[in-house]
Design a protein around this motif. Sequence first.
Motif, PDB file in Angstrom:
ATOM      1  N   CYS A  23       0.824  -1.208   0.000  1.00  0.00           N
ATOM      2  CA  CYS A  23       0.000   0.000   0.000  1.00  0.00           C
ATOM      3  C   CYS A  23       0.859   1.259   0.000  1.00  0.00           C
ATOM      4  O   CYS A  23       0.599   2.206  -0.749  1.00  0.00           O
ATOM      5  CB  CYS A  23      -0.937   0.015   1.212  1.00  0.00           C
ATOM      6  N   ASP A  27       1.357   4.114  -2.892  1.00  0.00           N
ATOM      7  CA  ASP A  27       1.153   5.528  -2.572  1.00  0.00           C
ATOM      8  C   ASP A  27       2.363   6.352  -2.979  1.00  0.00           C
ATOM      9  O   ASP A  27       2.226   7.455  -3.519  1.00  0.00           O
ATOM     10  CB  ASP A  27       0.881   5.692  -1.084  1.00  0.00           C
ATOM     11  N   ARG A  30       2.487   7.083  -6.599  1.00  0.00           N
ATOM     12  CA  ARG A  30       1.314   7.858  -7.001  1.00  0.00           C
ATOM     13  C   ARG A  30       0.313   7.047  -7.836  1.00  0.00           C
ATOM     14  O   ARG A  30      -0.387   7.573  -8.680  1.00  0.00           O
ATOM     15  CB  ARG A  30       1.711   9.122  -7.726  1.00  0.00           C
ATOM     16  N   TRP A  32      -1.835   5.056  -6.104  1.00  0.00           N
ATOM     17  CA  TRP A  32      -2.947   4.998  -5.175  1.00  0.00           C
ATOM     18  C   TRP A  32      -2.784   6.104  -4.155  1.00  0.00           C
ATOM     19  O   TRP A  32      -1.684   6.355  -3.671  1.00  0.00           O
ATOM     20  CB  TRP A  32      -2.939   3.635  -4.499  1.00  0.00           C
ATOM     21  N   ASP A  33      -3.857   6.779  -3.817  1.00  0.00           N
ATOM     22  CA  ASP A  33      -3.796   7.856  -2.837  1.00  0.00           C
ATOM     23  C   ASP A  33      -4.167   7.295  -1.467  1.00  0.00           C
ATOM     24  O   ASP A  33      -5.333   7.041  -1.185  1.00  0.00           O
ATOM     25  CB  ASP A  33      -4.747   8.985  -3.233  1.00  0.00           C
ATOM     26  N   LEU A  34      -3.162   7.095  -0.630  1.00  0.00           N
ATOM     27  CA  LEU A  34      -3.370   6.539   0.696  1.00  0.00           C
ATOM     28  C   LEU A  34      -3.322   7.678   1.707  1.00  0.00           C
ATOM     29  O   LEU A  34      -2.268   8.163   2.075  1.00  0.00           O
ATOM     30  CB  LEU A  34      -2.301   5.490   1.019  1.00  0.00           C
ATOM     31  N   ARG A  35      -4.478   8.098   2.147  1.00  0.00           N
ATOM     32  CA  ARG A  35      -4.570   9.186   3.111  1.00  0.00           C
ATOM     33  C   ARG A  35      -4.361   8.651   4.521  1.00  0.00           C
ATOM     34  O   ARG A  35      -4.575   7.473   4.779  1.00  0.00           O
ATOM     35  CB  ARG A  35      -5.937   9.843   3.004  1.00  0.00           C
ATOM     36  N   PRO A  36      -3.957   9.532   5.456  1.00  0.00           N
ATOM     37  CA  PRO A  36      -3.762   9.067   6.838  1.00  0.00           C
ATOM     38  C   PRO A  36      -5.031   8.487   7.462  1.00  0.00           C
ATOM     39  O   PRO A  36      -4.952   7.568   8.283  1.00  0.00           O
ATOM     40  CB  PRO A  36      -3.322  10.320   7.581  1.00  0.00           C
ATOM     41  N   GLU A  37      -6.193   8.983   7.081  1.00  0.00           N
ATOM     42  CA  GLU A  37      -7.417   8.424   7.666  1.00  0.00           C
ATOM     43  C   GLU A  37      -7.702   7.010   7.154  1.00  0.00           C
ATOM     44  O   GLU A  37      -8.545   6.307   7.699  1.00  0.00           O
ATOM     45  CB  GLU A  37      -8.623   9.328   7.420  1.00  0.00           C
ATOM     46  N   TYR A  38      -6.989   6.582   6.109  1.00  0.00           N
ATOM     47  CA  TYR A  38      -7.099   5.198   5.646  1.00  0.00           C
ATOM     48  C   TYR A  38      -5.958   4.335   6.172  1.00  0.00           C
ATOM     49  O   TYR A  38      -6.144   3.159   6.438  1.00  0.00           O
ATOM     50  CB  TYR A  38      -7.091   5.119   4.119  1.00  0.00           C
ATOM     51  N   SER A  39      -4.779   4.912   6.295  1.00  0.00           N
ATOM     52  CA  SER A  39      -3.624   4.110   6.690  1.00  0.00           C
ATOM     53  C   SER A  39      -3.649   3.738   8.173  1.00  0.00           C
ATOM     54  O   SER A  39      -3.249   2.639   8.547  1.00  0.00           O
ATOM     55  CB  SER A  39      -2.323   4.829   6.352  1.00  0.00           C
TER      56      SER A  39
END
Length: 72
Positions: A23, A27, A30, A32-39
């Motif tokens: 993941c 990210d 670039r 996949w956009d892995l935001r902190p609220e998902y990680s």
Amino acid sequence: MRRHRFEPAALVMGLVLLWLTACFILDACRVWDLRPEYSVPLVVSGLALTVATAIVTQVVRAVRGRRKRRRA
């Protein structure tokens, strides 16, 4: 080579870490956009899954040990 006990929790943790690595690499590239609220939930749920596996393993080993002692 000396044999050792199989540890399912170690296997689960290894798979979780491989998934998280994939993941984060996606990210970084670039793809996949892995935001902190998902990680953060990914990490926490992976650790919870590992802990649950360890607990189930210990319960199973304790029950088997009791049964083995009763028979002997």
